[in-house]
Write a protein that holds these residues in place. Structure first.
Motif, PDB file in Angstrom:
ATOM      1  N   PRO A 244       0.811  -1.230   0.000  1.00 26.75           N
ATOM      2  CA  PRO A 244       0.000   0.000   0.000  1.00 26.75           C
ATOM      3  C   PRO A 244       0.842   1.276   0.000  1.00 26.75           C
ATOM      4  CG  PRO A 244      -0.098  -1.109   2.137  1.00 26.75           C
ATOM      5  CD  PRO A 244       0.566  -2.054   1.196  1.00 26.75           C
ATOM      6  N   GLU A 245       2.055   1.240   0.619  1.00 22.63           N
ATOM      7  CA  GLU A 245       2.876   2.452   0.654  1.00 22.63           C
ATOM      8  C   GLU A 245       3.298   2.883  -0.740  1.00 22.63           C
ATOM      9  OE1 GLU A 245       7.058   4.072   2.673  1.00 22.63           O
ATOM     10  OE2 GLU A 245       6.235   2.103   3.204  1.00 22.63           O
ATOM     11  N   ARG A 246       3.749   1.947  -1.557  1.00 21.81           N
ATOM     12  CA  ARG A 246       4.106   2.275  -2.939  1.00 21.81           C
ATOM     13  C   ARG A 246       2.890   2.761  -3.708  1.00 21.81           C
ATOM     14  NH1 ARG A 246       7.390  -3.343  -4.215  1.00 21.81           N
ATOM     15  NH2 ARG A 246       9.209  -2.964  -2.880  1.00 21.81           N
ATOM     16  N   THR A 247       1.753   2.130  -3.471  1.00 16.83           N
ATOM     17  CA  THR A 247       0.530   2.498  -4.187  1.00 16.83           C
ATOM     18  C   THR A 247       0.146   3.942  -3.905  1.00 16.83           C
ATOM     19  OG1 THR A 247      -0.285   0.210  -4.124  1.00 16.83           O
ATOM     20  CG2 THR A 247      -1.914   1.946  -4.483  1.00 16.83           C
ATOM     21  N   VAL A 248       0.190   4.314  -2.641  1.00 15.70           N
ATOM     22  CA  VAL A 248      -0.171   5.689  -2.271  1.00 15.70           C
ATOM     23  C   VAL A 248       0.830   6.681  -2.859  1.00 15.70           C
ATOM     24  CG1 VAL A 248      -0.383   7.272  -0.321  1.00 15.70           C
ATOM     25  CG2 VAL A 248      -1.401   4.977  -0.195  1.00 15.70           C
ATOM     26  N   GLN A 249       2.108   6.351  -2.821  1.00 14.43           N
ATOM     27  CA  GLN A 249       3.133   7.267  -3.339  1.00 14.43           C
ATOM     28  C   GLN A 249       2.975   7.527  -4.831  1.00 14.43           C
ATOM     29  OE1 GLN A 249       6.636   5.151  -1.150  1.00 14.43           O
ATOM     30  NE2 GLN A 249       7.362   7.210  -1.653  1.00 14.43           N
ATOM     31  N   HIS A 253      -1.838  11.322  -6.614  1.00 15.08           N
ATOM     32  CA  HIS A 253      -1.549  12.698  -7.052  1.00 15.08           C
ATOM     33  C   HIS A 253      -2.642  13.244  -7.976  1.00 15.08           C
ATOM     34  CE1 HIS A 253       2.515  12.469  -5.324  1.00 15.08           C
ATOM     35  NE2 HIS A 253       2.508  11.222  -5.761  1.00 15.08           N
ATOM     36  N   PHE A 254      -3.886  13.212  -7.498  1.00 16.04           N
ATOM     37  CA  PHE A 254      -4.995  13.771  -8.273  1.00 16.04           C
ATOM     38  C   PHE A 254      -5.021  15.280  -8.129  1.00 16.04           C
ATOM     39  CE2 PHE A 254      -6.458   9.376  -7.538  1.00 16.04           C
ATOM     40  CZ  PHE A 254      -6.711   9.003  -8.841  1.00 16.04           C
ATOM     41  N   ALA A 255      -5.620  15.930  -9.129  1.00 10.43           N
ATOM     42  CA  ALA A 255      -5.660  17.392  -9.155  1.00 10.43           C
ATOM     43  C   ALA A 255      -6.472  17.931  -7.991  1.00 10.43           C
ATOM     44  CB  ALA A 255      -6.235  17.871 -10.484  1.00 10.43           C
ATOM     45  N   HIS A 262      -3.876  15.821 -13.491  1.00 10.07           N
ATOM     46  CA  HIS A 262      -3.381  14.905 -12.473  1.00 10.07           C
ATOM     47  C   HIS A 262      -1.908  14.620 -12.761  1.00 10.07           C
ATOM     48  CE1 HIS A 262      -7.596  14.439 -11.638  1.00 10.07           C
ATOM     49  NE2 HIS A 262      -7.821  13.909 -12.844  1.00 10.07           N
ATOM     50  N   LYS A 263      -1.245  13.980 -11.794  1.00  5.34           N
ATOM     51  CA  LYS A 263       0.174  13.718 -11.940  1.00  5.34           C
ATOM     52  C   LYS A 263       0.479  12.256 -11.661  1.00  5.34           C
ATOM     53  CE  LYS A 263       1.431  18.413 -10.468  1.00  5.34           C
ATOM     54  NZ  LYS A 263       2.163  19.216  -9.453  1.00  5.34           N
ATOM     55  N   LYS A 264       1.616  11.817 -12.204  1.00  5.77           N
ATOM     56  CA  LYS A 264       2.169  10.478 -11.970  1.00  5.77           C
ATOM     57  C   LYS A 264       1.121   9.400 -12.266  1.00  5.77           C
ATOM     58  CE  LYS A 264       5.451  12.247  -8.562  1.00  5.77           C
ATOM     59  NZ  LYS A 264       6.019  12.145  -7.200  1.00  5.77           N
ATOM     60  N   GLY A 265       1.003   8.417 -11.350  1.00 13.81           N
ATOM     61  CA  GLY A 265       0.087   7.302 -11.594  1.00 13.81           C
ATOM     62  C   GLY A 265      -1.359   7.714 -11.599  1.00 13.81           C
ATOM     63  N   ALA A 266      -1.700   8.779 -10.878  1.00 12.06           N
ATOM     64  CA  ALA A 266      -3.085   9.257 -10.855  1.00 12.06           C
ATOM     65  C   ALA A 266      -3.539   9.679 -12.248  1.00 12.06           C
ATOM     66  CB  ALA A 266      -3.208  10.420  -9.883  1.00 12.06           C
ATOM     67  N   ASP A 331       3.219   5.797 -20.432  1.00 11.95           N
ATOM     68  CA  ASP A 331       3.567   7.226 -20.507  1.00 11.95           C
ATOM     69  C   ASP A 331       3.907   7.802 -19.132  1.00 11.95           C
ATOM     70  OD1 ASP A 331       3.227   7.265 -23.238  1.00 11.95           O
ATOM     71  OD2 ASP A 331       1.157   8.005 -23.165  1.00 11.95           O
ATOM     72  N   SER A 332       3.254   7.292 -18.100  1.00 16.97           N
ATOM     73  CA  SER A 332       3.463   7.855 -16.764  1.00 16.97           C
ATOM     74  C   SER A 332       4.814   7.487 -16.168  1.00 16.97           C
ATOM     75  CB  SER A 332       2.342   7.391 -15.823  1.00 16.97           C
ATOM     76  OG  SER A 332       2.469   6.004 -15.525  1.00 16.97           O
ATOM     77  N   VAL A 333       5.451   6.431 -16.676  1.00 16.72           N
ATOM     78  CA  VAL A 333       6.722   5.995 -16.091  1.00 16.72           C
ATOM     79  C   VAL A 333       7.929   6.337 -16.953  1.00 16.72           C
ATOM     80  CG1 VAL A 333       5.572   4.124 -14.858  1.00 16.72           C
ATOM     81  CG2 VAL A 333       6.582   3.673 -17.113  1.00 16.72           C
ATOM     82  N   LYS A 334       7.717   6.939 -18.122  1.00 12.36           N
ATOM     83  CA  LYS A 334       8.834   7.210 -19.026  1.00 12.36           C
ATOM     84  C   LYS A 334       9.835   8.206 -18.475  1.00 12.36           C
ATOM     85  CE  LYS A 334       6.733   6.039 -23.479  1.00 12.36           C
ATOM     86  NZ  LYS A 334       6.256   6.545 -24.785  1.00 12.36           N
TER      87      LYS A 334
END
Length: 638
Positions: A244-249, A253-255, A262-266, A331-334
């Motif tokens: 869960p810690e990685r998931t939250v990090q 990151h929603f707007a 939004h940012k990153k995985g969000a 695209d989010s991890v590039k």
């Protein structure tokens, strides 16, 4: 120089024979009048007064000055005219022995004069450190016993150094060697790539070298690693499962209100959910009493902040497998930012892809990085953890890629000795010998500090005794010593000259502890110098005054630049006026509290054409390195 007020027979004789050089004696009439004009013209002080009259003798006229019996002797009778040819009235008058002694001697040539000054100074100061900074033009007579004694001393010094390195200093010495290796500069980028690829292929390199290299890539070129991760998205499923810690990090990151993106995985999660809302919208879990429709969230992106991120990601892991291979997630991890969440996880995954899957995209990123990154950075980061077997194999491979040029023979760079050694003589030397060579040639100052640690008290005592017992060598003796070194193999010649330079460094470190002692050393060694940042030495014409070992000072107008240091010195505050001088010397802090005036000093020296300033702490290192450079060039690199 004769004492004032004293006159000898030769002086009187000279006075009668050479009136142009010595004033005439007073005549008889002047003597009766008590005049001493003639005497005061000849001497800087008048002659002693005549004895006081006694009661038994009547008063007399003033007596002539009291001369000794030798002085009262009549001048020598001139030779008969028939025995000497007529003299030319324009010829120089003949001088007596005393006058010849007082007459100025003809000036010696500049070089002979400098050598005479040094020779006289060394005779007056037998304990002065002998630097031998110039190659003599001729050999001269050699004291073979003195040369043999110096060889014995160097053998003992080698034993001390090996003991220091062996008993606790091995790791530091290996780090010093890696530091010197990192300064090699004669490598083509493609050769550099092949060198480190060869290292990566060695046994056990997967465990340490590959892992450290990947950390460098993640830190310096994250986008390159991110581009590989975008093609290996299956790594992410395992990354988020049950964590869960990685998931939250990554996915939280929603707007916020007023933001549109939004940012990153969000961003990946929201975009994928909108595009595929018919099949996955119901997998979104909301924190409120009811969910949000796509239409509402489309106009108000900040509503995504009410999403239960942990439960939603778990649903996508179980029921939406397409998300984990989607373009949105790729695209989010590039940009590689996700690598910083848990670097070690991705290092393990990339290592597996390299060695188990032989994934070409990973190897391509590695090869590009090895060509672009500086050799110094790669060496310092990758070599320090190598075992000795792999380190030696690396050095042998490195030697095959080095092609020394003319600058190397001139020792234009600090690593030139190593480049020549690796390129032509690496098969003649073991790693132990190479570590010792590096200690005395490139890391003498560090070796000195290591030896002065508490754990090396015995070795320090042995070395102190050796330095105190250093025997005197003439230039001819030292020249014979160097030529003796030249009869050995190249690595051995390097070693002996290096040890000799380190003995000089140890001696200088003990004796150059004040400005006066340093300047005395400069004078006695014919090193021209001028004080740095001392405006009291500037002459009226605006030019700085230069101190030399000769009596004729020269004016230097050449500007100096501040010396660059390889690394920052450790700095400490000293709050006591009773600070240990050895500690101040070691740290080079002579301008702080507790440093007396005699402990301060900084000079520009002729040894490097006055191009840098050297303080007291740096003088031993600079002069011993200058000795090393002079004699390595002459003995090993001609």
């Amino acid at each position: 120089m004769m004492d004032e007020g004293v006159r000898t027979t030769d002086d009187r004789a000279g006075a009668s024979l050479t009136p142009s050089l010595v004033a005439p004696l007073p005549d008889e009439e002047d003597a009766k009048d008590g005049s001493t004009a003639g005497v005061t013209q000849t001497f800087s002080a008048p002659p002693p007064p005549a004895p006081a009259p006694t009661s038994e003798s009547p008063p007399q006229a003033p007596a002539e000055p009291a001369w000794t019996a030798a002085q009262k002797a009549p001048p020598p009778t001139p030779a008969p005219a028939s025995e000497s040819p007529p003299q030319d009235p324009l010829a120089e008058p003949a001088l007596s022995d005393a006058q010849k002694a007082l007459s100025p001697k003809p000036a010696l040539p500049a070089e002979d004069s400098d050598n005479k000054v040094v020779e006289n100074y060394q005779q007056e100061n037998p304990k002065m450190v002998q630097l031998f900074l110039q190659v003599p033009t001729d050999g001269g007579s050699v004291d073979t016993d003195a040369v043999r004694a110096r060889r014995s001393l160097l053998n003992e010094a080698e034993s001390v150094i090996r003991s220091v390195v062996r008993s606790g200093g091995r790791y530091e010495a290996r780090m010093w060697l890696c530091s010197t290796i990192s300064s090699v500069h004669l490598l083509d980028p493609r050769d550099q790539r092949d060198l480190f690829l060869n290292l990566l292929e060695m046994k056990d390199s997967r465990r340490d070298v590959a892992a450290r290299l990947l950390r460098m890539i993640f830190d310096k070129k994250p986008k390159k690693a991110g581009s590989v991760l975008a093609k290996k998205l299956h790594m992410l499923e395992k990354f988020f499962q049950g964590n869960p810690e990685r998931t939250v990090q990554w996915f939280s990151h929603f707007a916020a209100t007023g933001d549109l993106t939004h940012k990153k995985g969000a961003r990946a999660l929201a975009h994928f959910a909108f595009v595929n809302r018919d099949v996955c919208w119901e997998e979104l879990e909301w924190k409120g009493k009811h969910g949000q429709s796509p239409a509402v969230v489309a106009t108000k992106p900040h509503y995504f902040r009410d999403l239960d991120v942990l439960q939603t990601v778990e649903n996508f892991l179980e029921y939406v497998p397409d998300f984990w291979s989607s373009e949105e997630l790729a695209d989010s991890v590039k940009d590689g930012e996700i690598l910083q969440i848990d670097t070690e996880y991705f290092v393990d995954q990339f290592v597996y892809s390299m060695y188990e899957e032989n994934f070409k995209d990973v190897w391509q990123v590695v090869e590009e990085f090895l060509m672009e990154e500086q050799f110094s950075s790669l060496s310092q980061y990758l070599l320090i953890h190598l075992d000795e077997q792999r380190l030696l194999r690396f050095l042998k491979t490195l030697g095959k890629f080095i092609r020394p040029n003319a600058l190397c023979k001139e020792l234009a760079f600090p690593c030139c000795w190593l480049e020549v050694l690796l390129s032509a003589h690496i098969d003649q030397i073991s790693l132990d010998e190479l570590i010792l060579l590096n200690c005395v040639i490139a890391k003498g100052r560090q070796l000195w500090h290591l030896m002065n640690g508490e754990e090396h008290e015995e070795e320090r005592g042995r070395m102190d005794d050796l330095v105190k017992g250093t025997n005197h060598l003439t230039d001819a003796d030292h020249f014979a010593l160097i030529k003796d070194f030249m009869t050995t193999k190249f690595p051995d010649a390097l070693k002996w000259i290096g040890i000799q330079s380190w003995v000089i460094f140890c001696d200088l470190s003990k004796k150059c502890r004040s400005a006066d002692s340093c300047e005395s050393l400069f004078t006695g060694s014919n090193i021209k110098f001028r004080k740095a940042l001392d405006y009291s030495l500037v002459k009226n014409d605006g030019h700085p005054a230069v101190h030399t070992s000769d009596t004729d000072d020269k004016v230097l107008t050449r500007s100096s630049r501040k010396r660059r240091r390889d690394k920052k010195k450790r700095r400490h505050r000293y709050d006591s006026d009773e600070d240990n001088v050895d500690q101040l010397l070691e740290l080079g802090t002579f301008n702080g509290k507790g440093a007396t005036e005699s402990q301060r000093g900084s000079w520009h020296l002729s040894t490097d054409d006055f191009s840098a300033s050297w303080d007291i702490a740096d003088v031993p290192d600079h002069l011993s390195n200058h000795y090393l450079r002079v004699w390595l060039k002459w003995a090993c690199f001609r």
